[in-house]
Design an enzyme around this catalytic site. Structure first.
Site, PDB file in Angstrom:
ATOM      1  CG  LEU A 128      -1.741   1.217   1.518  1.00  0.00           C
ATOM      2  CD1 LEU A 128      -2.785   1.415   0.425  1.00  0.00           C
ATOM      3  CD2 LEU A 128      -2.432   1.115   2.880  1.00  0.00           C
ATOM      4  CD  GLN A 340      15.128   5.912  33.692  1.00  0.00           C
ATOM      5  OE1 GLN A 340      15.284   6.020  32.477  1.00  0.00           O
ATOM      6  NE2 GLN A 340      15.863   6.571  34.567  1.00  0.00           N
ATOM      7  CD  GLU A 367      -1.310  -3.047  10.030  1.00  0.00           C
ATOM      8  OE1 GLU A 367      -2.522  -2.866   9.966  1.00  0.00           O
ATOM      9  OE2 GLU A 367      -0.752  -4.063   9.601  1.00  0.00           O
TER      10      GLU A 367
END
Lengths: 383, 255
Positions: A128, A340, A367
């Protein structure tokens, strides 16, 4: 009066259990290696095919396993928890490779092109995105011109998952203009061994490096007219529906990655001793882990709700966008906080959270970016 | 070839064991098909694939054990018998008697079971069953070959391999290394719910609760003491041996 029910069916829980075991034993041990070497683990996909996972939500008559979207979402989560790259390639194969053929193909097209994909004998892909088109499909520049009994396609496609290994790809192309002067977009089934179809390059990515993402060139690619999926102007609607479904899978993949980050961080926090205590005894660390656990639970619920709506054949555009948006953002947050909690150890490749953080970023992009998800939701709520 | 596989649902090997009112707490625990029984199911399926036949799994336990049955069916077993009856959940004696009564109603050439269950690890039920059925058994096998009615099995004998021969019908128990159990495929999982599952009670088997009542009753159930910090012995070998013996005698009192 008991209509809301959070229990999985026996079949769904057996599928989850099987996929989890397979993912822990066969996929997770390779996750660091496929990332380091940017290697597509084709052997894993052969095994996924044998187990029927490559056609999980596709009906049995086309080689699939006939499972539901909930089972599929949970399978993506488990695979993604083991390895983001494998999860992405898996989700792209099912949602984007098989999806358009399954939903919009004729009986003949499904028998011929979907069956090999759903039965796990080959991989599928969906083309696409282009250099000048993504969520804005109006910018599509690839063109398909009718020539007798065939279409001749010219153009290029960017960031296409699996296309370097796919047997069949569905590509969108402009076929003309409608009465308002807007592009009419059609979707075409293109076997990847068609003359003129080529992979121009394989991208070097930040994360999900074990997935295959390529740029494609289509030069006078000639396919029979019967390879048109639906009508010449159906492409736009088709890919909107395809992406709605794909968002459920990216949401599920995000939950899987977030879980991997959270589980690694929780384990590390319970082992790492500072000031005479494991750091899991410190509130600053506890709050991070509590937030992660909560976010994961909420994100999974939303993913499963969107999957459930799809299984009920109800509208799920808004819910799948919400699921994808929320899950991807808490995934990135969980990965960040997991690094972290690990401190310096999280910044080096000795621990999986370094990889997961790189993998997680794509969840907010693929997406449809987070921004596009908000647009979709805004449109759905009537803005 | 009619093959029967005796299976047991057990705690997940990674489950955390905790006690409540003198019994192991089951709440929130994941249950699995006993890993040794998984080898037995796999072996049965391999034999069926090579020589044809039917594979029936048999188990005793409450409703929850149906999940283990469905796992075996999803792997490829053809049908299942589930003895679901409070009075049947006794000790090894009870289970063997109940299984024998169920299996006597079937025709069989080969019975497979796990070498032991990972929960209580008694390793008794299958061999008791062979005794009750008056057939030969070969335990802890790592290889099985069947030619006609001749059975040749390799068994794990404390690190060595022993080769045992028998004729059908025979009962064998599976040891780790016998095979690599398959994952149930998705199609297998979907088909599993449609395969025949017969539920039986003691009455169906013509047994009375008294006749199969347990012979052994646990007096006390307790967790092992929490592991304390270790100690590294110092000095030369003679000194360390002396110190170790003293520790074993006086501190831990194992000698």
């Amino acid at each position: 009066m008991t209509s809301v029910n959070f229990d999985l069916s026996q079949e769904q829980s057996m599928i989850v259990k099987m996929v989890r075991e397979f993912a822990e034993e066969e996929i997770a041990p390779k996750a660091a290696e496929v990332d380091r070497n940017a290697r597509f683990p084709i052997e894993t996909f052969e095994k996924l095919g044998e187990l029927g996972l490559l056609g999980l939500p596709i009906s049995e008559e086309y080689g699939g396993a006939g499972g539901d979207t909930i089972s599929y979402a949970l399978a993506v989560e488990e695979i993604g928890r083991a390895c983001g790259s494998t999860g992405l390639s898996y989700a792209a194969h099912v949602s984007l490779g098989c999806g358009p053929l399954y939903y919009f193909g004729t009986e003949e097209q499904k028998k011929k092109y979907l069956t090999p994909l759903a039965s796990g004998k080959a991989l599928g892909s969906f083309g696409l995105t282009e250099p000048n088109a993504g969520s804005d499909a109006g910018g599509t520049q690839t063109r398909a011109v009718r020539d007798g009994d065939s279409y001749v396609i010219n153009g290029s496609k960017s960031f296409i998952t699996n296309a370097g290994y796919a047997k069949t790809i569905v590509v969108t192309a402009v076929v003309g203009k409608d009465e308002r002067g807007k592009n009419r977009i059609g979707a075409f089934i293109v076997p990847t061994d068609t003359k003129g179809f080529s992979v121009v390059r394989t991208y070097e990515k930040m994360g999900l490096r074990g997935s295959n993402t390529v740029e494609l060139s289509l030069e006078d690619v000639r396919v029979p007219a019967e390879n048109l999926l639906g009508s010449e102007s159906a492409g736009f609607k088709q890919f909107l529906y395809t992406l709605d479904g794909g968002r459920i899978s990216i949401g599920a993949l995000s939950v899987g990655l977030a879980r991997a980050a959270y589980e690694a961080a929780l384990q590390y926090a319970k082992e790492r001793v500072q000031f005479g205590h494991t750091i899991s005894k410190f509130q600053a660390i506890q709050f991070k882990l509590a937030d992660m656990a909560m976010h994961i639970e909420l994100a999974r619920d939303m993913v499963l709700k969107a999957a459930w709506l799809k299984d009920q054949h109800r509208p799920f555009t808004k819910e799948s966008a919400m699921a994808k948006l929320f899950a991807s953002e808490i995934c990135m947050r969980a990965a960040d906080q997991a690094v972290q909690i690990h401190g310096g150890a999280g910044y080096v490749q000795d621990f999986p959270v370094e990889r997961i953080m790189r993998d997680a970023k794509l969840m907010e992009i693929g997406e449809g970016t987070s921004e596009v998800q908000r647009l979709v939701i805004a449109r759905q709520i009537g803005c | 070839m009619n093959i029967i596989v005796c299976i047991k649902q057990t705690f997940d090997t990674e489950a955390k064991i905790s006690l409540e009112n003198g019994a192991v707490k089951e709440d929130g625990v994941q249950f699995i098909l006993n890993p040794y029984d998984e080898y037995a199911v796999e072996e049965a399926l391999k034999i069926k694939e090579e020589q044809g036949g039917e594979v029936t799994v048999v188990t005793v336990g409450p409703a929850r054990v149906e999940e283990a049955i469905r796992t075996a069916l999803a792997m490829g077993a053809d049908e299942a018998i589930h003895i679901e009856d409070e009075a049947a959940y006794g000790d090894e004696y009870t289970i063997a008697e109940v299984l024998a009564a169920a299996i006597r109603q079937k025709s069989y050439d080969l019975i497979l079971a796990g070498n032991q269950a990972v929960d209580d690890g008694s390793g008794q039920v299958a061999v008791r069953l062979a005794q009750l059925l008056d057939i030969a058994h070969i335990s802890t096998i790592t290889k099985l070959e069947i030619h006609g009615t001749q059975v040749v099995a390799e068994r794990d004998a404390e690190g060595d391999t022993e080769i045992a021969e028998a004729s059908l019908p025979v009962l064998v128990t599976a040891q780790q290394g016998l095979n690599e159990p398959r994952y149930p495929s998705l199609i297998g999982i979907r088909k599993a719910s449609k395969k025949p599952l017969t539920k039986l009670t003691l009455a169906d088997l013509g047994l009375s609760a008294d006749a199969v009542g347990r012979k052994v009753t646990p007096v006390e159930v307790f967790l092992p003491a929490a592991k304390g910090a270790g100690r590294i012995l110092e000095g030369d070998t003679a000194m360390r041996v002396q110190e170790l013996v003293r520790e074993l005698r006086q501190t831990s009192k194992v000698l």
